[in-house]
Write a protein that holds these residues in place. Structure first.
Motif, short mmCIF file in Angstrom:
data_model
loop_
_atom_site.label_atom_id
_atom_site.label_comp_id
_atom_site.label_asym_id
_atom_site.label_seq_id
_atom_site.Cartn_x
_atom_site.Cartn_y
_atom_site.Cartn_z
N ASP A 22 0.76 -1.24 -0.08
CA ASP A 22 0.06 -0.17 0.00
C ASP A 22 0.74 1.20 0.06
O ASP A 22 0.29 2.33 0.12
N ASP A 23 2.18 1.06 -0.10
CA ASP A 23 2.97 2.41 -0.28
C ASP A 23 3.16 2.25 -1.54
O ASP A 23 4.23 1.59 -2.41
N ILE A 24 2.59 3.26 -2.29
CA ILE A 24 2.75 3.40 -3.61
C ILE A 24 4.00 3.57 -4.58
O ILE A 24 4.33 2.70 -5.38
N ASN A 25 4.79 4.43 -3.86
CA ASN A 25 6.16 4.44 -4.44
C ASN A 25 7.22 3.29 -4.26
O ASN A 25 7.70 3.04 -5.13
N THR A 26 6.86 2.86 -3.17
CA THR A 26 7.99 1.58 -2.90
C THR A 26 7.38 0.48 -3.67
O THR A 26 8.25 -0.51 -4.33
N LYS A 71 12.53 10.51 -4.27
CA LYS A 71 11.46 9.54 -4.00
C LYS A 71 12.14 8.14 -4.07
O LYS A 71 11.73 6.98 -3.48
N VAL A 72 12.98 7.75 -5.20
CA VAL A 72 13.70 6.58 -5.45
C VAL A 72 14.47 6.12 -4.50
O VAL A 72 14.38 4.99 -4.04
N ARG A 73 15.19 7.08 -4.07
CA ARG A 73 15.93 6.98 -2.76
C ARG A 73 15.58 6.60 -1.48
O ARG A 73 15.80 5.44 -0.74
N THR A 74 14.34 7.04 -1.38
CA THR A 74 13.19 6.89 0.00
C THR A 74 12.97 5.37 -0.20
O THR A 74 12.99 4.77 0.91
#
Length: 205
Positions: A22-26, A71-74
């Protein structure tokens, strides 16, 4: 235009229970890594890349996923912290190994029919051709970024190192155990300058 089939990635329904689903970016980054990961062992510029691994960078992942570099790094840090991936930083790229069980268990399933195996062999050949094309394009871009050298030097250097081995199908630069374009170009330029001076001396004599 008809889309070309480049193979498949299996996803189990248990992915819905994955902690980052449910974490869209991850989740988006992880799915992207699954699609980009190698399915067989290969060599890239002296690097041994195993199945479930890929070579990339934060900037490249940002372009491919549409996420910002931040956001990629996170997202990647979250995957590292939960041991879904392992990263190995290098000077100009990062090697990522996928270790998430839901990926490994499903992708390594050997229960394939004869038809599936034939399709996979065809896909592997296509992927290999695409990898070679991408590799030489990246090499050309890297070489011609060194605008401090003359066009002649860059062209001669590029043409020499992209000669193809008829047996292995690899380019000359891919057969080198150690490779740094900056240092190779500098040495090439010095050798060419030395040969030019020698030729001028021979003419004067």
């Amino acid at each position: 235009m008809k889309a070309i089939n480049k193979g498949f990635v299996k996803l189990p329904r248990t992915l819905l229970e994955w902690q980052w689903y449910d974490d869209i970016n991850t989740c988006k980054l992880m799915l992207h890594l699954l699609l980009k990961a190698n399915f067989k062992r290969k060599q890239w510029r002296g690097q041994d890349i195993l199945p479930n691994q890929l070579i990339t960078s934060f900037e490249k992942l940002s372009i491919e996923t549409g996420l910002s570099v931040s956001k990629v790094r996170t997202a990647l840090k979250k995957l590292i912290d939960t041991k879904d991936v392992i990263t190995t930083p290098h000077n100009k790229f990062t090697k990522i190994q996928i270790t998430a069980p839901f990926f490994l268990d499903i992708q390594n399933d050997k229960q394939l029919s004869n038809t599936q195996q034939a399709n996979n062999n065809q896909t592997a050949t296509t992927n290999n051709d695409e990898e070679l094309k991408r590799s030489i394009e990246e090499f050309k871009e890297e070489v011609f970024l060194h605008s401090n050298y003359s066009t002649k030097i860059l062209n001669d250097f590029y043409n020499y190192w992209t000669e193809k081995n008829k047996v292995t199908g690899k380019f000359r630069f891919q057969n080198e155990s150690f490779w740094e374009t900056d240092k190779r170009l500098a040495k090439w330029a010095r050798n060419e300058k030395s040969q030019t001076k020698k030729s001028m001396l021979d003419i004067k004599r």
